[in-house]
Design a protein around this motif. Sequence first.
Motif, short mmCIF file in Angstrom:
data_model
loop_
_atom_site.label_atom_id
_atom_site.label_comp_id
_atom_site.label_asym_id
_atom_site.label_seq_id
_atom_site.Cartn_x
_atom_site.Cartn_y
_atom_site.Cartn_z
N THR A 180 0.83 -1.20 0.00
CA THR A 180 0.00 0.00 0.00
C THR A 180 0.87 1.25 0.00
OG1 THR A 180 -0.14 -0.08 2.42
CG2 THR A 180 -1.93 -1.11 1.17
N GLU A 181 0.33 2.35 -0.45
CA GLU A 181 1.07 3.61 -0.47
C GLU A 181 1.39 4.05 0.95
OE1 GLU A 181 -0.94 6.57 -2.69
OE2 GLU A 181 -1.01 5.40 -4.55
N GLU A 182 2.45 4.86 1.05
CA GLU A 182 2.87 5.34 2.36
C GLU A 182 1.75 6.13 3.02
OE1 GLU A 182 5.61 4.75 3.92
OE2 GLU A 182 6.75 3.74 2.35
N PRO A 183 1.46 5.84 4.30
CA PRO A 183 0.41 6.58 5.02
C PRO A 183 0.88 7.98 5.39
CG PRO A 183 1.48 5.03 6.49
CD PRO A 183 2.06 4.79 5.12
N ASN A 184 -0.06 8.76 5.95
CA ASN A 184 0.26 10.15 6.31
C ASN A 184 1.30 10.25 7.42
OD1 ASN A 184 -1.54 11.15 4.43
ND2 ASN A 184 -3.26 11.11 5.87
N ASN A 185 1.43 9.19 8.22
CA ASN A 185 2.39 9.24 9.32
C ASN A 185 3.77 8.73 8.90
OD1 ASN A 185 1.43 6.59 9.04
ND2 ASN A 185 2.02 6.07 11.14
N GLN A 186 4.07 8.86 7.60
CA GLN A 186 5.35 8.40 7.08
C GLN A 186 6.51 8.96 7.90
OE1 GLN A 186 6.02 9.47 3.03
NE2 GLN A 186 7.98 8.41 2.87
N GLY A 187 7.41 8.08 8.26
CA GLY A 187 8.59 8.51 9.01
C GLY A 187 8.40 8.49 10.51
N ARG A 188 7.18 8.29 11.01
CA ARG A 188 6.94 8.28 12.44
C ARG A 188 7.31 6.91 13.00
NH1 ARG A 188 2.93 11.75 14.36
NH2 ARG A 188 3.19 10.68 16.36
N GLU A 189 8.26 6.87 13.94
CA GLU A 189 8.70 5.61 14.52
C GLU A 189 7.75 5.11 15.60
OE1 GLU A 189 11.18 3.73 13.74
OE2 GLU A 189 12.50 4.93 12.48
N ASP A 190 6.89 6.00 16.11
CA ASP A 190 6.08 5.63 17.27
C ASP A 190 4.69 5.16 16.89
OD1 ASP A 190 5.36 8.08 16.33
OD2 ASP A 190 5.01 8.98 18.31
N ARG B 160 2.26 -2.32 9.01
CA ARG B 160 3.35 -2.93 8.25
C ARG B 160 4.32 -3.69 9.15
NH1 ARG B 160 5.16 2.08 4.61
NH2 ARG B 160 4.88 3.08 6.64
N GLU B 161 4.58 -3.16 10.34
CA GLU B 161 5.46 -3.89 11.25
C GLU B 161 4.84 -5.23 11.63
OE1 GLU B 161 6.51 -1.49 14.57
OE2 GLU B 161 7.70 -0.06 13.39
N THR B 162 3.54 -5.22 11.88
CA THR B 162 2.84 -6.46 12.20
C THR B 162 2.89 -7.43 11.02
OG1 THR B 162 1.36 -5.28 13.70
CG2 THR B 162 0.64 -7.45 12.92
N ALA B 163 2.74 -6.89 9.80
CA ALA B 163 2.82 -7.74 8.61
C ALA B 163 4.19 -8.40 8.50
CB ALA B 163 2.53 -6.91 7.37
N PHE B 164 5.24 -7.64 8.76
CA PHE B 164 6.59 -8.21 8.72
C PHE B 164 6.77 -9.30 9.77
CE2 PHE B 164 8.42 -4.49 6.30
CZ PHE B 164 9.01 -5.26 5.29
N GLU B 165 6.26 -9.04 10.96
CA GLU B 165 6.40 -10.03 12.03
C GLU B 165 5.67 -11.33 11.69
OE1 GLU B 165 4.99 -7.86 15.37
OE2 GLU B 165 6.76 -6.57 15.48
N VAL C 240 13.69 -5.86 -0.48
CA VAL C 240 14.97 -5.29 -0.89
C VAL C 240 14.79 -3.92 -1.53
CG1 VAL C 240 16.97 -5.62 -2.42
CG2 VAL C 240 16.01 -7.57 -1.16
N SER C 241 13.82 -3.81 -2.43
CA SER C 241 13.68 -2.57 -3.20
C SER C 241 13.04 -1.43 -2.41
CB SER C 241 12.84 -2.84 -4.46
OG SER C 241 11.52 -3.23 -4.10
N ARG C 242 12.12 -1.75 -1.50
CA ARG C 242 11.39 -0.69 -0.81
C ARG C 242 11.78 -0.51 0.66
NH1 ARG C 242 4.83 -0.19 -0.88
NH2 ARG C 242 5.29 -0.07 -3.13
N PHE C 243 12.08 -1.59 1.35
CA PHE C 243 12.14 -1.48 2.81
C PHE C 243 13.55 -1.51 3.41
CE2 PHE C 243 7.73 -2.77 2.11
CZ PHE C 243 7.07 -1.81 2.88
N LEU C 244 14.53 -2.04 2.71
CA LEU C 244 15.88 -1.99 3.29
C LEU C 244 16.39 -0.56 3.38
CD1 LEU C 244 17.82 -5.06 1.83
CD2 LEU C 244 16.66 -4.82 4.04
N GLY C 245 15.88 0.31 2.52
CA GLY C 245 16.27 1.71 2.56
C GLY C 245 15.19 2.63 3.10
N HIS C 246 14.19 2.08 3.76
CA HIS C 246 13.08 2.87 4.26
C HIS C 246 13.53 3.80 5.39
CE1 HIS C 246 9.03 3.86 5.75
NE2 HIS C 246 8.59 3.38 4.60
N GLU C 247 12.90 4.96 5.50
CA GLU C 247 13.34 5.91 6.51
C GLU C 247 12.91 5.53 7.93
OE1 GLU C 247 10.18 9.52 6.50
OE2 GLU C 247 11.46 9.41 4.72
N GLN C 248 11.97 4.60 8.06
CA GLN C 248 11.60 4.12 9.39
C GLN C 248 12.52 2.95 9.78
OE1 GLN C 248 7.52 3.37 10.42
NE2 GLN C 248 6.76 4.86 8.95
N GLY C 249 13.28 3.13 10.85
CA GLY C 249 14.19 2.09 11.29
C GLY C 249 13.50 0.78 11.62
#
Length: 333
Positions: free
Chosen positions: A77-87, A92-97, A122-131
């Motif tokens: 899905t496209e980046e949500p409005n809270n892009q870059g927010r770590e908190d 997506r984090e749940t999807a990865f888990e 590799v293409s989208r998330f290894l370089g994502h701004e959210q750690g």
Amino acid sequence: MAEERQGRRYPRNLQGVLQLAVEAGSAAEGQSQESTTTTEPMSEERKRWLREALSDICKGQMDEVEQMKRCLEVLRTEEPNNQGREDEDDGRETAFETLTELCENLDNARDLMTLGGLELCVSRFLGHEQGGLRWRAAELIASCAQNMPQVQIYLLDIGTLPKLLEMADSDPHPTVRVKALYAVSCLVREQDAGLEAFLSLDGFSVLMRGMQSENEKLGIKAAFLLLNLLTSHPGQRAAVVSMGMVQQLVSVLQTPHSPFHEHVLGALCLLVEDCPQGLKDCREPALGLDQLLKQRSKELQGQEEWEEELDFCERLKTACFTGQPSEDNGMDR
């Protein structure tokens, strides 16, 4: 038998089926050894139970593929409005888990590759701004690549290793560095193509800097991978010595004691084994390794948890400083 079926859990995957078959075969073998008569054929009820188990497995595998597809929909899905927010967790984090857990099953890891999930990582998330997304993507790659040559080669072919090494070397997020190096390890250990790429990218220097960092978890993984590679590929030892690795490893040992010093000492033992230059470097008086080993041995005496590290200390002292200090002395065993 119906009650037995209700109380017995079906295996969840093909590995479980294999285990079930082994157990059944062992039981049949045991029966044949106990009796001189021919083993009785499997009962119809037992056959029916096995058919139901296989059917349940196939259904479960289909369900897991559907779960992976849903997770990938979330990640695409496209980046949500809270892009870059770590908190904030946007799902997506749940999807990865979920994907990481599912891909502990080797069949699912292969399916994720086929579905395009690894390329997306590799293409989208290894370089994502959210750690938090970067390290979870690296963790998923590690989970899929471990002990899977087909997946390892695929990841190497799409340029995963350079990105992971850069993350392990310089990412500002400490967990990202640890997970990235874990993924590197899963791509290069017991994988010749991975090792070749690792060498071309100066991977040993990345490991050296990892051991010199203040991130202890990173140091542990870097030292462990170094020791593993030097053990599995003795032909690389002379090249590593020529990089000044002996001096760098001794400098690491001069820092406050850390659990990964055990791996560092193990690596030094390998670098003096059948390697005259490594032996010469260890004996260099300015390095002070002799006194360092004596002091470390004294500190570790009587502490069971450091027994293996103490063994490495004694082995290195014997190799480098027992007998005549000749460069041709070799390992004194």
